[in-house]
Design a protein around this motif. Structure first.
Motif, mmCIF file in Angstrom:
data_model
loop_
_atom_site.group_PDB
_atom_site.id
_atom_site.type_symbol
_atom_site.label_atom_id
_atom_site.label_comp_id
_atom_site.label_asym_id
_atom_site.label_seq_id
_atom_site.Cartn_x
_atom_site.Cartn_y
_atom_site.Cartn_z
ATOM 1 N N PRO A 228 0.829 -1.213 0.000
ATOM 2 C CA PRO A 228 0.000 0.000 0.000
ATOM 3 C C PRO A 228 0.862 1.263 0.000
ATOM 4 C CG PRO A 228 -0.771 -1.582 1.638
ATOM 5 C CD PRO A 228 0.549 -2.086 1.151
ATOM 6 N N THR A 229 0.646 2.102 -1.009
ATOM 7 C CA THR A 229 1.508 3.272 -1.201
ATOM 8 C C THR A 229 0.689 4.441 -1.708
ATOM 9 O OG1 THR A 229 3.321 1.775 -1.836
ATOM 10 C CG2 THR A 229 3.602 4.111 -2.346
ATOM 11 N N GLY A 230 0.943 5.625 -1.168
ATOM 12 C CA GLY A 230 0.340 6.839 -1.680
ATOM 13 C C GLY A 230 1.322 7.605 -2.544
ATOM 14 N N ALA A 231 0.802 8.504 -3.371
ATOM 15 C CA ALA A 231 1.680 9.288 -4.248
ATOM 16 C C ALA A 231 2.704 10.094 -3.449
ATOM 17 C CB ALA A 231 0.843 10.224 -5.123
ATOM 18 N N ASP A 232 2.355 10.509 -2.223
ATOM 19 C CA ASP A 232 3.283 11.280 -1.404
ATOM 20 C C ASP A 232 4.460 10.441 -0.916
ATOM 21 O OD1 ASP A 232 1.714 13.500 -1.723
ATOM 22 O OD2 ASP A 232 0.738 13.356 0.236
ATOM 23 N N ASP A 233 4.361 9.132 -1.050
ATOM 24 C CA ASP A 233 5.439 8.238 -0.626
ATOM 25 C C ASP A 233 6.456 7.993 -1.733
ATOM 26 O OD1 ASP A 233 4.226 7.836 1.903
ATOM 27 O OD2 ASP A 233 2.916 6.299 1.037
ATOM 28 N N VAL A 234 6.241 8.587 -2.905
ATOM 29 C CA VAL A 234 7.104 8.356 -4.064
ATOM 30 C C VAL A 234 7.836 9.644 -4.406
ATOM 31 C CG1 VAL A 234 7.191 7.664 -6.493
ATOM 32 C CG2 VAL A 234 5.536 6.578 -4.940
ATOM 33 N N ILE A 235 9.151 9.558 -4.545
ATOM 34 C CA ILE A 235 9.977 10.703 -4.936
ATOM 35 C C ILE A 235 10.739 10.313 -6.189
ATOM 36 C CG2 ILE A 235 11.813 12.296 -4.284
ATOM 37 C CD1 ILE A 235 10.037 10.369 -1.563
ATOM 38 N N THR A 236 10.643 11.123 -7.227
ATOM 39 C CA THR A 236 11.273 10.804 -8.500
ATOM 40 C C THR A 236 12.318 11.851 -8.879
ATOM 41 O OG1 THR A 236 9.783 12.061 -9.950
ATOM 42 C CG2 THR A 236 9.028 9.878 -9.236
ATOM 43 N N SER A 237 13.214 11.452 -9.767
ATOM 44 C CA SER A 237 14.208 12.417 -10.251
ATOM 45 C C SER A 237 13.550 13.522 -11.070
ATOM 46 C CB SER A 237 15.276 11.707 -11.083
ATOM 47 O OG SER A 237 14.723 11.128 -12.248
ATOM 48 N N ALA A 238 12.349 13.260 -11.599
ATOM 49 C CA ALA A 238 11.606 14.316 -12.294
ATOM 50 C C ALA A 238 11.272 15.453 -11.327
ATOM 51 C CB ALA A 238 10.328 13.751 -12.910
ATOM 52 N N LEU B 45 15.045 21.980 -9.342
ATOM 53 C CA LEU B 45 16.308 22.597 -9.747
ATOM 54 C C LEU B 45 16.073 23.656 -10.816
ATOM 55 C CD1 LEU B 45 19.360 22.278 -9.113
ATOM 56 C CD2 LEU B 45 19.481 20.684 -11.036
ATOM 57 N N VAL B 46 15.228 23.344 -11.803
ATOM 58 C CA VAL B 46 14.903 24.304 -12.852
ATOM 59 C C VAL B 46 14.131 25.486 -12.278
ATOM 60 C CG1 VAL B 46 13.663 24.662 -15.022
ATOM 61 C CG2 VAL B 46 14.884 22.514 -14.637
ATOM 62 N N GLY B 47 13.139 25.170 -11.435
ATOM 63 C CA GLY B 47 12.291 26.214 -10.876
ATOM 64 C C GLY B 47 13.037 27.221 -10.028
ATOM 65 N N GLU B 48 14.178 26.818 -9.479
ATOM 66 C CA GLU B 48 14.987 27.741 -8.693
ATOM 67 C C GLU B 48 15.817 28.685 -9.562
ATOM 68 O OE1 GLU B 48 15.676 24.853 -4.783
ATOM 69 O OE2 GLU B 48 17.171 24.911 -6.403
ATOM 70 N N GLN B 49 15.867 28.401 -10.872
ATOM 71 C CA GLN B 49 16.737 29.180 -11.754
ATOM 72 C C GLN B 49 15.992 29.960 -12.832
ATOM 73 O OE1 GLN B 49 20.292 27.032 -13.086
ATOM 74 N NE2 GLN B 49 19.986 25.526 -11.440
ATOM 75 N N VAL B 50 14.708 29.674 -13.015
ATOM 76 C CA VAL B 50 13.926 30.399 -14.017
ATOM 77 C C VAL B 50 12.620 30.871 -13.374
ATOM 78 C CG1 VAL B 50 14.923 28.981 -15.858
ATOM 79 C CG2 VAL B 50 12.676 28.395 -14.923
ATOM 80 N N PRO B 51 12.005 31.937 -13.890
ATOM 81 C CA PRO B 51 10.769 32.446 -13.297
ATOM 82 C C PRO B 51 9.597 31.484 -13.478
ATOM 83 C CG PRO B 51 11.823 34.090 -14.719
ATOM 84 C CD PRO B 51 12.497 32.800 -14.995
ATOM 85 N N ALA B 52 8.643 31.554 -12.559
ATOM 86 C CA ALA B 52 7.404 30.797 -12.703
ATOM 87 C C ALA B 52 6.712 31.186 -14.009
ATOM 88 C CB ALA B 52 6.485 31.064 -11.514
ATOM 89 N N PRO C 71 24.987 19.033 -19.023
ATOM 90 C CA PRO C 71 23.753 19.376 -18.307
ATOM 91 C C PRO C 71 23.975 19.514 -16.810
ATOM 92 C CG PRO C 71 23.821 17.023 -18.677
ATOM 93 C CD PRO C 71 25.070 17.591 -19.323
ATOM 94 N N GLN C 72 23.072 20.210 -16.151
ATOM 95 C CA GLN C 72 22.952 20.129 -14.699
ATOM 96 C C GLN C 72 22.113 18.881 -14.402
ATOM 97 O OE1 GLN C 72 21.987 23.763 -12.466
ATOM 98 N NE2 GLN C 72 22.159 24.896 -14.384
ATOM 99 N N VAL C 73 22.599 18.043 -13.518
ATOM 100 C CA VAL C 73 21.960 16.751 -13.255
ATOM 101 C C VAL C 73 21.404 16.731 -11.839
ATOM 102 C CG1 VAL C 73 22.265 14.248 -13.267
ATOM 103 C CG2 VAL C 73 23.594 15.677 -14.850
ATOM 104 N N ALA C 74 20.185 16.200 -11.689
ATOM 105 C CA ALA C 74 19.506 16.223 -10.390
ATOM 106 C C ALA C 74 19.487 14.874 -9.683
ATOM 107 C CB ALA C 74 18.064 16.708 -10.571
ATOM 108 N N GLY C 75 19.437 13.775 -10.427
ATOM 109 C CA GLY C 75 19.144 12.475 -9.829
ATOM 110 C C GLY C 75 20.286 11.868 -9.043
ATOM 111 N N LYS C 76 19.982 10.725 -8.422
ATOM 112 C CA LYS C 76 21.017 9.978 -7.698
ATOM 113 C C LYS C 76 22.203 9.726 -8.608
ATOM 114 C CE LYS C 76 18.036 6.639 -6.795
ATOM 115 N NZ LYS C 76 17.444 5.373 -6.280
ATOM 116 N N PRO C 77 23.422 9.892 -8.088
ATOM 117 C CA PRO C 77 23.813 10.062 -6.681
ATOM 118 C C PRO C 77 24.047 11.502 -6.257
ATOM 119 C CG PRO C 77 25.769 9.617 -7.967
ATOM 120 C CD PRO C 77 24.614 9.633 -8.947
#
Length: 342
Positions: free
Chosen positions: A79-89, A95-102, A197-203
């Protein structure tokens, strides 16, 4: 996490599910493979959760949305909710949102998981380099990713548009074997443009930061099967890790691991969450765990004794990592691993 260079797996007198408040679990090779649950995963995770451990699922795969991943896990009996999942997306979108305007346009080379994550951060996904994007984001797009999509990324990056990648895993496991991952597609754009590129995912740190932000973990334990993503990610984040041997890492790779790839604990599968971990004792260059004693010879690792194969592997890790110090152990481990059936 212990300071300095790790020279042996650690022991734990308490079950890991009690010693840590949150398990940060990789998916492929840890919880499932080829879409099917790995043996003992469902029952082990249920027991850990019932004992009070929070379970969070952390994946470099940016293709699927958290809702879809959660649905898949629930179908498997976890049993898993969407809030329990973290993706590199999600990590790369932050990371992008911190560097470009909304409200900025972002060229997306990838799947729905990436588009949903960008919208969550108030960004607008577009499909063409001619749509005036202020950033390019590349994530795993599945087996149907076309050459034309890589060309769109290359056109924009060559014009100087900032380039981001969800992760750079060169391979990804599938039900039929090992397939090219997002890193392989990133290499195509790199070759075409000469850019990086700037890379976000593991590691890398952005993924660990995203995980901690979303889970609120205070004593996290990273659980993975890959040394170069899961275990190195834990090392970079300064947290402890459990390597399970249900995925891509075998005994030889583990013994040859440099410091950043050495896990805190080693176990066969997710049942390792439910118990303590045996101590590896050492004196005079000889390391003991269970009924096994390991040492480093001039050309090969040596192993004597009998008992559980995992105990022998833990003793070998201590001998190999101590001999290697800050490097990677180059001693032949073939005979020693054969004694363990590994």
């Amino acid at each position: 996490m212990s300071q300095g260079v790790r020279t042996r797996p650690e022991g734990s007198g308490r079950p890991l599910s009690e010693a840590y408040d949150t398990a940060l679990l990789d998916l492929d090779g840890v919880v499932y493979t080829g879409g099917k649950a790995i043996a003992h995963a469902v029952d082990s995770l249920a027991s850990a959760r019932e004992g009070g451990m929070r379970l969070a699922y952390v994946t470099n795969n940016a293709l699927r949305t958290p809702d879809v991943v959660a649905g898949h896990l629930t179908e498997l009996g976890i049993p898993t909710g969407a809030d329990d999942v973290i993706t590199s997306a999600q990590a790369v979108a932050r990371l992008v949102g911190e560097q470009v305007p909304a409200g900025s346009r972002v060229l997306v080379i990838g799947g729905e998981g990436l588009r949903v994550a960008l919208r969550e951060r108030g960004l607008v996904p577009v499909e063409s380099a001619d749509d005036d994007p202020v950033a390019v984001v590349q994530g795993y797009g599945g087996p149907d990713l076309t050459w034309s999509r890589l060309a769109e990324a290359s056109y924009a990056v060559a014009r100087g548009v900032p380039w981001f990648a969800s992760n750079t895993d060169l391979t990804i496991p599938s039900g039929r074997g090992i397939a090219p991952g997002n890193g392989a597609a990133v290499e195509v754009v790199r070759i075409a443009t000469g850019a990086e590129p700037q890379v976000a995912g593991k590691p890398l740190p952005p993924m660990h930061r995203e995980t901690v932000i979303r889970t609120g973990a205070e004593r996290p334990l990273v659980v993975g099967d890959r040394l170069d993503t899961d275990i190195e990610g834990a090392f970079n984040g300064g947290v402890d890790s459990l390597l399970v041997l249900t995925g891509v890492t075998d005994g030889a790779r583990l013994l040859a691991a440099p410091p950043r790839h050495r896990p805190t604990f080693v176990d066969a599968d997710l049942r390792g969450l439910l118990g303590g971990q045996p101590e590896v004792a050492g004196e005079g260059g000889r390391f003991r765990c269970g009924g096994w004693t390991a040492s480093a010879g001039r050309e090969e690792l040596e192993l004597d004794g009998d008992g559980k194969a995992l105990d022998g592997l833990r003793a070998l890790c201590a001998a190999a990592w101590t001999a290697a110090g800050n490097g990677a152990c180059a001693l032949d481990a073939g005979k020693a691993l054969a004694k363990l059936g590994l």
